[in-house]
Design a protein around this motif. Structure first.
Motif, short mmCIF file in Angstrom:
data_model
loop_
_atom_site.label_atom_id
_atom_site.label_comp_id
_atom_site.label_asym_id
_atom_site.label_seq_id
_atom_site.Cartn_x
_atom_site.Cartn_y
_atom_site.Cartn_z
N LYS A 129 -1.68 -4.37 -11.37
CA LYS A 129 -0.58 -4.02 -10.48
C LYS A 129 0.41 -3.10 -11.18
O LYS A 129 1.05 -2.29 -10.54
CB LYS A 129 0.13 -5.30 -10.02
CG LYS A 129 -0.63 -6.04 -8.96
CD LYS A 129 0.19 -7.19 -8.45
CE LYS A 129 -0.55 -7.87 -7.32
NZ LYS A 129 0.20 -8.99 -6.79
N VAL A 152 -1.48 4.41 -9.81
CA VAL A 152 -2.67 4.86 -9.11
C VAL A 152 -3.09 6.24 -9.61
O VAL A 152 -4.27 6.55 -9.71
CB VAL A 152 -2.42 4.88 -7.58
CG1 VAL A 152 -3.57 5.52 -6.84
CG2 VAL A 152 -2.18 3.47 -7.08
N CYS A 159 -6.59 -4.86 -9.42
CA CYS A 159 -6.67 -4.45 -8.03
C CYS A 159 -7.77 -3.39 -7.88
O CYS A 159 -8.02 -2.62 -8.81
CB CYS A 159 -5.34 -3.85 -7.56
SG CYS A 159 -3.96 -5.00 -7.67
N TRP A 200 -9.57 -0.47 -4.98
CA TRP A 200 -9.38 0.27 -3.74
C TRP A 200 -10.61 1.12 -3.48
O TRP A 200 -11.47 1.23 -4.34
CB TRP A 200 -8.07 1.04 -3.72
CG TRP A 200 -7.86 2.03 -4.83
CD1 TRP A 200 -7.95 1.81 -6.16
CD2 TRP A 200 -7.50 3.40 -4.69
NE1 TRP A 200 -7.67 2.96 -6.86
CE2 TRP A 200 -7.38 3.95 -5.98
CE3 TRP A 200 -7.26 4.22 -3.59
CZ2 TRP A 200 -7.05 5.28 -6.20
CZ3 TRP A 200 -6.92 5.54 -3.82
CH2 TRP A 200 -6.80 6.05 -5.11
N GLU A 246 -7.26 3.45 0.85
CA GLU A 246 -6.52 3.29 -0.40
C GLU A 246 -5.73 1.98 -0.44
O GLU A 246 -4.83 1.82 -1.26
CB GLU A 246 -5.60 4.50 -0.62
CG GLU A 246 -6.40 5.77 -0.84
CD GLU A 246 -5.55 6.99 -1.14
OE1 GLU A 246 -4.42 6.82 -1.66
OE2 GLU A 246 -6.00 8.11 -0.87
N THR A 247 -6.10 1.05 0.42
CA THR A 247 -5.47 -0.26 0.43
C THR A 247 -5.84 -0.99 -0.86
O THR A 247 -7.01 -1.04 -1.23
CB THR A 247 -5.98 -1.08 1.64
OG1 THR A 247 -5.71 -0.35 2.82
CG2 THR A 247 -5.32 -2.45 1.70
N SER A 248 -4.84 -1.56 -1.53
CA SER A 248 -5.11 -2.32 -2.75
C SER A 248 -5.56 -3.73 -2.40
O SER A 248 -4.96 -4.39 -1.56
CB SER A 248 -3.85 -2.41 -3.62
OG SER A 248 -3.58 -1.15 -4.19
N CYS A 295 -6.12 -7.09 -4.50
CA CYS A 295 -5.80 -7.61 -5.83
C CYS A 295 -6.28 -9.04 -6.00
O CYS A 295 -6.31 -9.83 -5.05
CB CYS A 295 -4.29 -7.55 -6.06
SG CYS A 295 -3.62 -5.87 -5.91
#
Length: 151
Positions: free
Chosen positions: A6, A10, A78, A80, A110-112, A114
């Motif tokens: 986290k 990115v 995480c 993606w 591009e949704t994480s 985790c």
């Protein structure tokens, strides 16, 4: 899939993916894992380059094929799906191979996604694979100890 903690930016993974050499993927080691009665053949992504590349641009996976991401340390990682063409399920595993959480991931997003707790490994399989096999958080996947260490 691009993994990261986290706290990682990115942008660092976008840069790593841009410089990842396709030849590095051709030499990826494999490991056999078990999930209940199922045998899994997983390519091992244990370098920053192979973790950044992941399963991007792949058009399919075999029925019990996947990719095992090996991280240097257990942490909340995480994943993606940018540039990933197929839906995937990811199981985050602790150092003993116990699943801490599972997420379903949609292609080209591009949704994480985790881990719910620190994870040393992440196993990506075709979308819905874990649910279809009745594999849930808390299950242990033997074989992760045979994967090459993160470098």
């Amino acid at each position: 899939m691009r993994p990261g903690s986290k706290s990682n930016a990115v942008a660092a993974f976008a840069l790593a993916a841009a410089i990842a050499a396709p030849a590095a993927l051709a030499q990826m080691p494999t490991v056999e894992l078990t999930a209940g009665i199922y045998l899994i053949r997983a390519e091992v992504a244990n370098t920053s380059e192979t973790r950044a590349q992941g399963l991007m641009f792949r058009k399919h996976l075999g029925p019990n094929e996947g990719m095992l991401f090996v991280f240097p340390e257990a942490e909340v990682v995480c994943m993606w799906m940018k540039n990933t063409l197929i839906p995937l399920s990811v199981a985050f595993l602790d150092a003993q191979g116990r699943i801490v959480s599972i997420s379903e991931m949609q292609p080209q997003t591009e949704t994480s996604h985790c881990a719910a707790a620190p994870a040393k490994f992440a196993l990506e399989m075709s979308g819905g694979w874990f649910a279809a096999k009745g594999i849930r958080p808390g299950a242990v996947l033997p074989g992760v100890d045979k994967a090459p260490a993160a470098r």
